[in-house]
Design a protein around this motif. Structure first.
Motif, short mmCIF file in Angstrom:
data_model
loop_
_atom_site.label_atom_id
_atom_site.label_comp_id
_atom_site.label_asym_id
_atom_site.label_seq_id
_atom_site.Cartn_x
_atom_site.Cartn_y
_atom_site.Cartn_z
N VAL A 16 -12.44 9.56 12.05
CA VAL A 16 -12.56 8.09 11.25
C VAL A 16 -14.04 8.14 10.82
CG1 VAL A 16 -12.29 5.84 11.67
CG2 VAL A 16 -10.41 7.32 12.59
N THR A 17 -14.11 7.89 9.39
CA THR A 17 -15.50 7.76 8.93
C THR A 17 -15.72 6.34 8.36
OG1 THR A 17 -14.73 8.69 6.75
CG2 THR A 17 -15.26 10.28 8.52
N GLY B 2 0.73 -1.26 -0.04
CA GLY B 2 -0.08 -0.04 -0.05
C GLY B 2 0.78 1.26 -0.07
N LEU B 3 2.33 1.05 -0.31
CA LEU B 3 2.76 2.34 -0.28
C LEU B 3 2.44 3.49 -1.36
CD1 LEU B 3 6.61 0.84 -0.15
CD2 LEU B 3 5.35 1.92 1.61
N GLY C 243 -2.83 0.94 10.51
CA GLY C 243 -2.31 1.13 11.93
C GLY C 243 -3.12 1.11 13.00
N LEU C 244 -4.53 1.68 12.84
CA LEU C 244 -5.49 2.07 13.95
C LEU C 244 -5.82 0.50 14.46
CD1 LEU C 244 -7.58 4.98 13.02
CD2 LEU C 244 -5.55 4.80 14.89
N ASP D 160 -5.28 7.09 4.06
CA ASP D 160 -6.38 6.44 4.97
C ASP D 160 -6.10 4.91 4.84
OD1 ASP D 160 -7.72 9.02 5.18
OD2 ASP D 160 -9.17 8.58 3.57
N SER D 161 -5.79 4.47 3.89
CA SER D 161 -5.57 2.91 3.88
C SER D 161 -4.35 2.69 5.18
CB SER D 161 -5.34 2.53 2.64
OG SER D 161 -6.16 2.55 1.72
#
Length: 383
Positions: A367-368, A75-76, A87-88, A81-82
């Protein structure tokens, strides 16, 4: 060794701050995230005091690292958002490393009270309960007895019918075990023992909560400030002398919920004691907003905690002060920055704080549901 890990973590952050903003450099972001993940994993391994659990934790950490490497590397060139959502989610999963298979394996012994399941006991502590479970009654009544291969019962004959009676006799027994150094970290604070069906069976000394694997309850307060349309969160740094999670980032205030105390009253008390927020202000403005829960290994025990979440909007002129010495300092940060720390600098926040902060970020629209993995993230906040 714990202090060395903390030092390494701080130095990693200082090094990468030279390349700020790191998120502008995908390769550096990859290296920092994996490095901080490894340091966080090492901290969790330190909490595993026997060989079996160390192997289990190490296997899970290796799997998470492989998945994380593939996810970040692939995903670099994708949207930020990704990256943030991965990470979250990883931070939340770090608080949920105990699986259902773990709970019902030989890693734990089930504990029954009034024929109701209340906890998952560490095997060595289960043996201690059976060995030292006799009271000083004339007939030497044994309070804890084995029931089946992997279950122990409290007061099988139901000799002590009320929760108050059970609390009294168990307190006597645990006091004896404390004198034998079988219960470390005595707090002189009572926690409720709640069955899986929600019944309060008795109260026990707080230090035994994780040893018994019972549900424990706490309150966490998001202290925030609004500036124009932006939201800022007060973040504390825990004292380096704390026995648990020294030097890590924390909430404005948080604490365990003692037996019989309403959560809101506990939140108001903790705000006054830890951050110097006047009680009259908190009584008027603190709001109960949500709850989160998690299941994690802690010193061979399982922590099954439920956290009641509160929001407190503060005036811009107010600056919290460390009062009881548990926190060294407070810093006001944009909520977006706090989320980035959680996502890209694993191990900086006290683990259970991340669940409450992510819940806050969801409710504040940071965060949506348009972000990838939103449903899975929300679901993971409550176990």
């Amino acid at each position: 060794l714990g202090e060395l890990i903390l030092c390494c973590r701080n130095n990693v952050n200082k090094f990468f701050s030279l390349f700020a903003p790191v998120r502008s450099y995908p390769a550096l972001k990859l290296i920092r995230c994996l490095t901080m993940n490894k340091l966080a994993a090492l901290t969790r391994l330190l909490m595993a005091t026997n060989r079996t659990t160390r192997r289990s934790v190490a296997k899970k950490e290796r799997s998470k690292t492989r998945i994380g490497f593939r996810t970040i590397a692939s995903g670099l060139n994708q949207s930020s958002d990704s990256d943030l959502m991965w990470g979250l989610r990883n931070a939340v999963e770090s608080c949920n490393d105990v699986t259902k298979e773990d709970l019902y394996s030989d890693k734990f012994v089930d504990l029954l009270v009034n024929d109701s399941h209340v906890g998952h006991v560490r095997p060595d502590f289960a043996r201690a309960l059976l060995e030292h479970g006799s009271l000083n009654d004339d007939d030497g009544y044994v309070l804890f007895t084995r029931s089946g291969n992997n279950t122990i019962c409290l007061d099988r004959e139901n000799r002590y019918k009320s929760a108050e009676e059970k609390t009294r006799v168990v307190a006597e027994l645990f006091e004896n075990m404390r004198e034998l150094a079988l219960i470390p970290g005595w707090r002189n604070e009572m926690f409720p023992v709640v069955s899986d069906a929600g019944e309060i069976c008795m109260n026990v000394e707080r230090a035994t909560a994780s040893l018994l694997g019972i549900k424990a309850f706490g309150v966490h307060v998001n202290g925030f400030v609004k500036k124009n349309s932006n939201v800022f969160l007060w973040v504390g740094t825990r004292s380096k002398d704390k026995q648990t999670f020294p030097g890590m980032l924390d909430h404005l205030s948080a604490g365990g919920l003692p037996a019989g105390m309403p959560p809101t009253l506990c939140a108001i008390k903790e705000l006054s004691e830890e951050a110097g927020v006047p009680e009259k202000y908190s009584e008027k403005h603190v709001k109960s907003v949500s709850c989160v829960s998690y299941r994690m290994f802690y010193k061979e025990c399982v922590k099954r905690d439920v956290l009641f979440c509160y929001d407190l909007e503060l005036e811009e002129a107010f600056v919290p002060k460390p009062v009881d010495g548990e926190v060294e300092s407070f810093e006001l940060l944009p909520i977006e920055k706090v989320c980035e720390i959680i996502a890209f600098e694993p191990g900086r926040f006290k683990p259970n704080c991340v669940l409450v902060i992510i819940d806050f970020a969801i409710r504040k629209g940071i965060v949506t549901c348009d972000m990838p993995g939103y449903f899975e993230l929300v679901k993971a906040l409550r176990r």
